[in-house]
Design a protein around this motif. Structure first.
Motif, PDB file in Angstrom:
ATOM      1  N   ASP A  78       8.830  43.847  45.190  1.00 22.59           N
ATOM      2  CA  ASP A  78       7.617  43.669  44.388  1.00 22.59           C
ATOM      3  C   ASP A  78       6.953  42.328  44.677  1.00 22.59           C
ATOM      4  N   ARG A  79       7.762  41.295  44.926  1.00 17.60           N
ATOM      5  CA  ARG A  79       7.217  39.978  45.246  1.00 17.60           C
ATOM      6  C   ARG A  79       6.421  40.023  46.545  1.00 17.60           C
ATOM      7  N   VAL A  80       6.975  40.690  47.562  1.00 20.38           N
ATOM      8  CA  VAL A  80       6.302  40.767  48.858  1.00 20.38           C
ATOM      9  C   VAL A  80       5.019  41.581  48.758  1.00 20.38           C
ATOM     10  N   LEU A  81       5.048  42.651  47.961  1.00 13.46           N
ATOM     11  CA  LEU A  81       3.883  43.523  47.818  1.00 13.46           C
ATOM     12  C   LEU A  81       2.803  42.923  46.929  1.00 13.46           C
ATOM     13  N   GLY A  82       3.129  41.859  46.204  1.00 12.90           N
ATOM     14  CA  GLY A  82       2.143  41.245  45.326  1.00 12.90           C
ATOM     15  C   GLY A  82       2.207  41.710  43.892  1.00 12.90           C
ATOM     16  N   ASN A 259       2.185  35.721  53.026  1.00 17.60           N
ATOM     17  CA  ASN A 259       3.229  34.771  53.403  1.00 17.60           C
ATOM     18  C   ASN A 259       4.524  34.954  52.631  1.00 17.60           C
ATOM     19  N   GLU A 260       4.559  35.916  51.708  1.00 20.40           N
ATOM     20  CA  GLU A 260       5.756  36.097  50.893  1.00 20.40           C
ATOM     21  C   GLU A 260       6.870  36.761  51.695  1.00 20.40           C
ATOM     22  N   ILE A 261       8.100  36.433  51.345  1.00 25.63           N
ATOM     23  CA  ILE A 261       9.254  37.082  51.947  1.00 25.63           C
ATOM     24  C   ILE A 261      10.205  37.532  50.845  1.00 25.63           C
TER      25      ILE A 261
END
Length: 452
Positions: A78-82, A259-261
């Motif tokens: 969920d963090r990577v997808l926004g 830029n999230e991973i």
């Protein structure tokens, strides 16, 4: 029967040509044209047009709909997808074979099915029995999940329109084909056609679609580069199959940061979330060892602490060896040249090995100062204090430049118990609230090496 003609497609941009060319005139890449045979009938392949308004509309008249996101039940994803999966979006997941793409998406299907959402998993590589066996290893499916093993695009579209799920997984895009095209499955034209049809269904039916893509030996998704331009989100799995940790990186995201991973650990029960990557990456770090430093890199909004190791030893060959793992090889050579020219370290007769522990890959310039300090520490055989963290960008003149997110990096270091931080002097001046950690600002490489 329609005649077949031979055309050539560019694997990078999808440019079509009647003859083979060494360099693509569109993207200027060399040796990217592949030969394909297509039917020369009057019927043209391609996706059907989207259902849009009959005439252009003023932007002020467009009615905004609420951006509803579907939680996956996996916080790192969920963090990577926004913040979750956007309805009507088309996402591409790429990675090496066996890295965990299908496992992650099957876990997402289980979480969404258990939450009462209708899920359809379409596989062109495995049978239903194989998928069932793998699903049982991941956990219990409290609710039903639809399985469909098919490679024909028309049958897949009919199954989606008939069942009307909220979430669809296509595994993988290279196995699907359209009968309207005579080329083999996985070819440039087939991949482009299947993706266009999936995009049409996702937008018209407001269905979230995830497609799995194989990668080439260069590490990019196989097929035309236009595949990445067509989808809304591109996710890449990084890491070695033998390593425990996997990195999910967002390369493109129309609904969030690129830029999230997300960090995962492979286990017997599937992929497990690593909520505190910094603490996990630093486990087992050697203490009081020369050539070992801890740096802080920003991946999206998340600061990550990781260890850089360097080994400098006299060479036995006429030309010294240079090896970099997890870090750009050319960047390491550049920083070694700065050390030789600006500081006077005689590295020309030494072999240099630089490694990023944990199996990650970092390219942020903020780790430059850490690489410099690790190389100098190994060369002088002097260890840095174990409670020291380093970050800063290094220029060709030997100056240490400021980096963004300085306060976030310092807070993460404080959280993990570090007592001292070597950072650019400009970042020290910009900090408003004095932290508990001792800050040592440096303006050039020579000042930093005096601290060893």
């Amino acid at each position: 029967m329609a005649k077949q003609k031979t055309v050539y497609f560019c694997k990078e941009c999808g440019h079509e040509s009647s003859k083979w060319m060494g360099q693509c005139p569109a993207c200027k890449q060399w040796n990217t044209f592949v030969e394909e045979k297509i039917a020369s009938s009057g019927k043209q392949g391609g996706a059907k047009p989207l259902k849009t308004s009959a005439s252009p509309m003023n932007i002020s008249e467009v009615v905004m709909e609420s951006e509803e996101r579907i939680p996956t039940g996996i916080g790192e994803l969920d963090r990577v997808l926004g913040g979750g999966i956007v309805k009507g979006s088309l996402s591409l997941v790429g990675g090496d074979p066996g890295i965990g793409k299908s496992t992650l998406l099957l876990q997402v299907c289980r979480n969404m099915a258990n939450a009462g959402r209708k899920v359809l998993y379409i596989s062109g590589e495995e049978s239903m029995h194989q998928i069932k066996m793998r699903a049982e290893r991941l956990g219990t499916f409290e609710q039903e999940m639809l399985l469909f093993c098919e490679t024909d695009l028309d049958a897949i579209c009919q199954a989606i329109l008939k069942s009307k799920p909220e979430f669809v997984v296509i595994d993988s895009i290279q196995t699907m084909y359209s009968e309207e095209l005579s080329s083999a499955a996985g070819s440039v034209s087939q991949v482009r056609e299947v993706t266009a049809q999936m995009m049409r269904i996702a937008k018209e039916e407001n269905i979230a679609v995830f497609i799995v893509g194989h990668v080439t030996k260069e590490g990019v998704v196989a097929g035309p580069r236009t595949l990445e331009h067509m989808v809304d989100t591109v996710l890449y799995f990084e890491g070695e199959r033998e390593a425990a940790y996997r990195i999910l990186r967002g390369v493109k995201n129309r609904f969030g940061s690129t830029n999230e991973i997300g960090v995962f650990e492979m286990s017997g029960n599937g992929l497990l979330e690593v909520e505190n990557p910094s603490k996990t990456m630093l486990n087992g770090r050697p203490l009081d060892a020369s050539g070992s430093v801890v740096v802080c890199s920003m991946e999206g909004t998340r600061p990550i602490l990781i260890e850089i190791q360097a080994l400098i030893s006299p060479t036995s060959f006429q030309m010294p060896r240079r090896t970099a793992v997890g870090i750009d090889y050319n960047r390491v050579n550049l920083l070694m040249a700065v050390l030789e020219k600006r500081v006077g370290l005689a590295l020309g007769g030494c072999d240099a090995y630089v490694n990023l522990a944990g199996g990650m890959r970092l390219g942020e310039p903020a780790i430059d100062l850490g690489i410099i300090m690790a190389i100098a520490s190994s060369y002088k055989n002097t260890a840095l204090p174990e409670d020291t963290i380093i970050f800063g960008e290094v220029g060709l003149v030997g100056e240490v430049r400021a980096v963004s997110g300085g306060e976030s990096r310092i807070k993460e270091a404080e959280k993990l118990g570090f007592k001292r931080c070597i950072l650019p002097k400009a970042n020290v001046d910009a900090i408003k609230k004095k932290p508990k950690i001792h800050l040592i600002g440096v303006s050039n490489v020579r000042e930093a090496l005096d601290l060893i």
